[in-house]
Design an enzyme around this catalytic site. Structure first.
Site, PDB file in Angstrom:
ATOM      1  N   ASP A  29      49.854 133.899  91.991  1.00 27.70           N
ATOM      2  CA  ASP A  29      49.082 133.013  91.129  1.00 27.70           C
ATOM      3  C   ASP A  29      48.601 131.818  91.950  1.00 27.70           C
ATOM      4  OD1 ASP A  29      48.186 131.165  89.188  1.00 27.70           O
ATOM      5  OD2 ASP A  29      49.525 132.061  87.690  1.00 27.70           O
ATOM      6  N   SER A  44      27.729 129.362  86.882  1.00 28.53           N
ATOM      7  CA  SER A  44      27.181 130.060  85.718  1.00 28.53           C
ATOM      8  C   SER A  44      25.919 129.375  85.217  1.00 28.53           C
ATOM      9  CB  SER A  44      28.250 130.041  84.626  1.00 28.53           C
ATOM     10  OG  SER A  44      27.721 130.466  83.402  1.00 28.53           O
ATOM     11  N   TYR A  48      35.278 125.545  79.243  1.00 29.90           N
ATOM     12  CA  TYR A  48      34.934 126.523  80.287  1.00 29.90           C
ATOM     13  C   TYR A  48      33.664 126.092  81.023  1.00 29.90           C
ATOM     14  CZ  TYR A  48      32.946 130.506  82.642  1.00 29.90           C
ATOM     15  OH  TYR A  48      32.371 131.291  83.612  1.00 29.90           O
ATOM     16  N   LYS A  88      32.739 124.702  85.195  1.00 35.83           N
ATOM     17  CA  LYS A  88      31.733 125.158  86.167  1.00 35.83           C
ATOM     18  C   LYS A  88      30.910 123.967  86.667  1.00 35.83           C
ATOM     19  CE  LYS A  88      33.110 129.306  86.232  1.00 35.83           C
ATOM     20  NZ  LYS A  88      33.845 129.783  87.405  1.00 35.83           N
ATOM     21  N   PHE A  96      23.541 134.593  85.813  1.00 34.90           N
ATOM     22  CA  PHE A  96      23.076 134.711  84.434  1.00 34.90           C
ATOM     23  C   PHE A  96      24.027 135.700  83.730  1.00 34.90           C
ATOM     24  CE2 PHE A  96      19.539 131.826  83.746  1.00 34.90           C
ATOM     25  CZ  PHE A  96      19.604 131.178  84.960  1.00 34.90           C
ATOM     26  N   ASN A  97      23.601 136.764  83.099  1.00 28.26           N
ATOM     27  CA  ASN A  97      24.572 137.578  82.345  1.00 28.26           C
ATOM     28  C   ASN A  97      24.888 138.887  83.067  1.00 28.26           C
ATOM     29  OD1 ASN A  97      23.376 135.616  80.433  1.00 28.26           O
ATOM     30  ND2 ASN A  97      24.698 136.621  78.971  1.00 28.26           N
ATOM     31  N   GLY A 111      27.202 127.408  69.206  1.00 27.32           N
ATOM     32  CA  GLY A 111      27.187 127.137  70.645  1.00 27.32           C
ATOM     33  C   GLY A 111      26.207 127.994  71.430  1.00 27.32           C
ATOM     34  N   ASP A 112      25.609 129.025  70.793  1.00 27.85           N
ATOM     35  CA  ASP A 112      24.673 129.894  71.521  1.00 27.85           C
ATOM     36  C   ASP A 112      23.349 129.190  71.799  1.00 27.85           C
ATOM     37  OD1 ASP A 112      26.180 132.119  71.926  1.00 27.85           O
ATOM     38  OD2 ASP A 112      25.279 133.315  70.327  1.00 27.85           O
TER      39      ASP A 112
HETATM   40  P1  NAD Z   1      37.446 138.522  85.603  1.00 25.87           P
HETATM   41  O1  NAD Z   1      38.380 137.903  84.632  1.00 25.87           O
HETATM   42  O2  NAD Z   1      37.139 139.971  85.445  1.00 25.87           O
HETATM   43  O3  NAD Z   1      37.978 138.298  87.084  1.00 25.87           O
HETATM   44  C1  NAD Z   1      38.728 137.165  87.466  1.00 25.87           C
HETATM   45  C2  NAD Z   1      39.925 137.655  88.266  1.00 25.87           C
HETATM   46  O4  NAD Z   1      40.680 136.519  88.697  1.00 25.87           O
HETATM   47  C3  NAD Z   1      40.881 138.533  87.461  1.00 25.87           C
HETATM   48  O5  NAD Z   1      41.189 139.702  88.191  1.00 25.87           O
HETATM   49  C4  NAD Z   1      42.127 137.657  87.251  1.00 25.87           C
HETATM   50  O6  NAD Z   1      43.304 138.424  87.202  1.00 25.87           O
HETATM   51  C5  NAD Z   1      42.063 136.746  88.483  1.00 25.87           C
HETATM   52  N1  NAD Z   1      42.684 135.434  88.299  1.00 25.87           N
HETATM   53  C6  NAD Z   1      42.457 134.522  87.299  1.00 25.87           C
HETATM   54  N2  NAD Z   1      43.224 133.444  87.479  1.00 25.87           N
HETATM   55  C7  NAD Z   1      43.943 133.649  88.614  1.00 25.87           C
HETATM   56  C8  NAD Z   1      44.940 132.884  89.315  1.00 25.87           C
HETATM   57  N3  NAD Z   1      45.345 131.699  88.869  1.00 25.87           N
HETATM   58  N4  NAD Z   1      45.464 133.396  90.446  1.00 25.87           N
HETATM   59  C9  NAD Z   1      45.069 134.611  90.909  1.00 25.87           C
HETATM   60  N5  NAD Z   1      44.150 135.379  90.288  1.00 25.87           N
HETATM   61  C10 NAD Z   1      43.594 134.894  89.148  1.00 25.87           C
HETATM   62  O7  NAD Z   1      36.094 137.651  85.578  1.00 25.87           O
HETATM   63  P2  NAD Z   1      34.669 137.998  86.166  1.00 25.87           P
HETATM   64  O8  NAD Z   1      33.768 138.336  85.021  1.00 25.87           O
HETATM   65  O9  NAD Z   1      34.779 138.912  87.312  1.00 25.87           O
HETATM   66  O10 NAD Z   1      34.233 136.548  86.652  1.00 25.87           O
HETATM   67  C11 NAD Z   1      34.443 136.120  87.976  1.00 25.87           C
HETATM   68  C12 NAD Z   1      33.968 134.698  88.119  1.00 25.87           C
HETATM   69  O11 NAD Z   1      32.596 134.601  87.742  1.00 25.87           O
HETATM   70  C13 NAD Z   1      34.702 133.674  87.253  1.00 25.87           C
HETATM   71  O12 NAD Z   1      34.843 132.486  87.995  1.00 25.87           O
HETATM   72  C14 NAD Z   1      33.771 133.477  86.086  1.00 25.87           C
HETATM   73  O13 NAD Z   1      33.942 132.216  85.492  1.00 25.87           O
HETATM   74  C15 NAD Z   1      32.431 133.587  86.773  1.00 25.87           C
HETATM   75  N6  NAD Z   1      31.332 133.976  85.878  1.00 25.87           N
HETATM   76  C16 NAD Z   1      31.451 135.113  85.141  1.00 25.87           C
HETATM   77  C17 NAD Z   1      30.422 135.491  84.282  1.00 25.87           C
HETATM   78  C18 NAD Z   1      30.539 136.707  83.403  1.00 25.87           C
HETATM   79  O14 NAD Z   1      29.817 136.804  82.413  1.00 25.87           O
HETATM   80  N7  NAD Z   1      31.415 137.671  83.718  1.00 25.87           N
HETATM   81  C19 NAD Z   1      29.255 134.701  84.209  1.00 25.87           C
HETATM   82  C20 NAD Z   1      29.178 133.551  85.000  1.00 25.87           C
HETATM   83  C21 NAD Z   1      30.218 133.203  85.838  1.00 25.87           C
HETATM   84  C1  WQD Z   2      24.594 137.470  74.775  1.00 27.25           C
HETATM   85  C2  WQD Z   2      23.716 137.522  73.532  1.00 27.25           C
HETATM   86  C3  WQD Z   2      24.710 136.449  71.620  1.00 27.25           C
HETATM   87  C4  WQD Z   2      28.058 139.256  71.236  1.00 27.25           C
HETATM   88  C5  WQD Z   2      28.506 133.961  77.719  1.00 27.25           C
HETATM   89  C6  WQD Z   2      29.180 132.663  78.132  1.00 27.25           C
HETATM   90  C7  WQD Z   2      28.576 132.119  79.386  1.00 27.25           C
HETATM   91  C8  WQD Z   2      28.542 133.177  80.506  1.00 27.25           C
HETATM   92  C9  WQD Z   2      28.057 134.510  80.028  1.00 27.25           C
HETATM   93  C10 WQD Z   2      30.337 132.840  82.071  1.00 27.25           C
HETATM   94  C11 WQD Z   2      23.685 136.219  72.747  1.00 27.25           C
HETATM   95  C12 WQD Z   2      24.559 137.940  71.376  1.00 27.25           C
HETATM   96  C13 WQD Z   2      26.912 138.613  71.642  1.00 27.25           C
HETATM   97  C14 WQD Z   2      28.053 139.913  69.976  1.00 27.25           C
HETATM   98  C15 WQD Z   2      25.753 139.250  69.668  1.00 27.25           C
HETATM   99  N1  WQD Z   2      29.833 133.442  81.050  1.00 27.25           N
HETATM  100  N2  WQD Z   2      25.783 138.602  70.883  1.00 27.25           N
HETATM  101  N3  WQD Z   2      26.886 139.893  69.244  1.00 27.25           N
HETATM  102  O1  WQD Z   2      26.377 133.916  75.177  1.00 27.25           O
HETATM  103  O2  WQD Z   2      24.836 134.344  77.114  1.00 27.25           O
HETATM  104  O3  WQD Z   2      27.147 133.722  77.556  1.00 27.25           O
HETATM  105  O4  WQD Z   2      28.692 134.874  78.805  1.00 27.25           O
HETATM  106  O5  WQD Z   2      29.965 131.896  82.659  1.00 27.25           O
HETATM  107  O6  WQD Z   2      29.315 131.012  79.751  1.00 27.25           O
HETATM  108  O7  WQD Z   2      29.005 131.737  77.067  1.00 27.25           O
HETATM  109  O8  WQD Z   2      26.658 136.001  76.600  1.00 27.25           O
HETATM  110  O9  WQD Z   2      27.249 138.321  76.110  1.00 27.25           O
HETATM  111  O10 WQD Z   2      28.310 136.477  74.740  1.00 27.25           O
HETATM  112  O11 WQD Z   2      25.893 136.995  74.417  1.00 27.25           O
HETATM  113  O12 WQD Z   2      24.749 139.255  68.972  1.00 27.25           O
HETATM  114  O13 WQD Z   2      29.052 140.498  69.531  1.00 27.25           O
HETATM  115  O14 WQD Z   2      24.264 138.504  72.635  1.00 27.25           O
HETATM  116  O15 WQD Z   2      24.457 135.718  70.455  1.00 27.25           O
HETATM  117  O16 WQD Z   2      22.396 136.086  72.205  1.00 27.25           O
HETATM  118  P1  WQD Z   2      26.205 134.440  76.525  1.00 27.25           P
HETATM  119  P2  WQD Z   2      27.133 136.986  75.485  1.00 27.25           P
END
Ligand code: NAD
Ligand code: WQD
Length: 338
Positions: A58, A125, A150, A154, A179-180, A298-299
């Site tokens: 961790d 993000s 969250y 970032k 982005f997504n 929040g969306d």
């Molecule tokens: P994820 O949860 O799948 O991967 C994160 C990994 O980090 C996991 O395997 C978890 O076990 C590990 N982890 C968390 N805390 C830890 C700790 N304290 N020590 C060791 N390991 C730890 O998430 P992801 O979707 O792959 O996202 C990766 C990064 O990208 C994150 O920083 C997230 O905030 C960022 N991000 C994700 C998205 C998205 O939509 N998935 C969008 C924008 C930014």
């Molecule tokens: C996408 C679209 C919803 C679920 C989130 C985090 C953001 C980033 C990415 C990490 C939106 C709609 C969703 C559902 C729906 N993560 N929706 N029904 O909201 O862009 O962002 O993930 O940094 O921080 O807030 O992604 O996939 O949740 O939603 O209609 O069951 O789908 O309203 O328009 P979002 P999302």
């Protein structure tokens, strides 16, 4: 060359490990398995023929982080994915998010300062932009007050890195604003494995189609968009992973213009929720059970990236279409549930 990938068994991390190994990098993964499993190592090996080195601990354990950097003194770069990422949970448990997303970041940067020179890539993000005033969103669009702890981690994370780079010219960093991210590796050996009920659209869609969820709720169809549903920039996770390799190479080859840079990573194209559903139905041949409900708090209405900076400076461009990304997500869902 040895690269540390924190959170390397997670969704985006595991796909990035595959791309790094394919480009010849030696990878060390640190993960505490809080949101992933050791089986991901086998998936990575099935694709690349090689498992990364793996250290399970961790990163909130500061002495362990110090110990790690003492024993791996040949780490040339760090890609820092490890974080907690559930927006709703962050509202309930802000201190967990500040400790895991901010505390850990400072521990790693402190070790990199001691090394005197390293390359660092941070998972940021598009959430930092909130509802942007104009679309597509460029990197110089203003950062808006965060909607959740969250999102705040970032924004503050980026500021911490920027401030640290200001006083440490040896440290080189890039923040990547995703982005997504959606989809899975085309081999269906690795993909997204959300714990519990998915909060994000695409895993909810695939889990509904496979029968794990009764019905998808579409959050609002009264937005000022063409079909009334929210618009996002959905990027295939493999494209996203490849961008990390480009960013890392830029730092390792000293091609960066300043020692702290920011890039958007998206496709540049916005898709509505209904377009995602139609695309999914087309590529899967499944009819999706969904209903329109109220907006989710929040969306934002719409967010999609201006990708010119990443295209030109990193020499990277997202290649996959929404159909391809959704097909890979569906193939992965079917494999996981088989
Ligand atoms: P994820 O949860 O799948 O991967 C994160 C990994 O980090 C996991 O395997 C978890 O076990 C590990 N982890 C968390 N805390 C830890 C700790 N304290 N020590 C060791 N390991 C730890 O998430 P992801 O979707 O792959 O996202 C990766 C990064 O990208 C994150 O920083 C997230 O905030 C960022 N991000 C994700 C998205 C998205 O939509 N998935 C969008 C924008 C930014
Ligand atoms: C996408 C679209 C919803 C679920 C989130 C985090 C953001 C980033 C990415 C990490 C939106 C709609 C969703 C559902 C729906 N993560 N929706 N029904 O909201 O862009 O962002 O993930 O940094 O921080 O807030 O992604 O996939 O949740 O939603 O209609 O069951 O789908 O309203 O328009 P979002 P999302």
């Amino acid at each position: 060359m040895k690269i540390l990938v924190t959170g390397g068994l997670g969704f985006i991390g595991s796909h990035t490990v595959v791309e790094l190994q394919s480009e010849g990098f030696e990878v060390v993964v640190v993960d505490n398995l809080s949101n992933s499993s050791k089986d991901v190592l086998k998936g990575i090996e099935a694709i690349t023929g090689k498992q990364p080195l793996f250290e399970e601990f961790d990163l909130r354990d500061k002495p362990k982080v110090q110990e790690f950097f003492n024993s791996y003194d040949d780490i040339a770069g760090v890609i820092h994915f490890a974080a907690s990422k559930a927006v709703g949970e962050s509202v309930e448990k802000p201190l967990l998010y500040y400790e895991n997303n901010i505390g850990v970041l400072t521990y790693i940067l402190q070790e990199l300062e001691k090394k005197g020179g390293a390359s660092f890539i941070f998972s940021s993000s598009c959430t930092v932009y909130g509802q942007a005033d104009s679309l597509p969103i460029t990197e110089d669009a203003p950062v808006k007050p965060a909607e959740s702890p969250y999102g705040n981690t970032k924004q503050v994370g980026e500021e911490i890195i920027r401030d640290t780079c200001k006083v440490n010219s040896d440290l080189k960093a890039i923040a990547l604003r995703y982005f997504n991210p959606i989809g899975a590796h085309p081999s269906a050996k690795i993909g997204e494995l959300p714990l519990g009920v998915p909060q994000n659209l695409v895993p909810f869609v695939t889990q509904t189609a496979i029968g794990l969820r009764e019905q998808l709720l579409v959050f609002g169809n009264d937005y000022p968009t063409e079909d009334g549903t929210g618009i996002r920039d959905y990027i295939h996770v493999v494209d996203l992973a490849k961008a990390h390799v480009k960013a890392l190479q830029r730092l390792l080859e000293d091609k960066n213009d300043s020692n702290y840079e920011v890039f958007n990573l998206g496709t540049g194209k916005g898709s509505s929720v209904l377009e995602v559903i139609q695309s999914f139905e087309r590529v899967s041949g499944e009819k999706l059970n969904y209903k329109i409900v109220d907006r989710r708090a929040g969306d934002v209405i719409a967010a999609y990236a201006d990708t010119q900076k990443a295209n030109e400076v990193l020499g990277w461009k997202a290649k996959s279409t929404l159909d391809e990304a959704l097909k890979s997500a569906w193939d992965w869902e079917k494999t996981v549930r088989a």
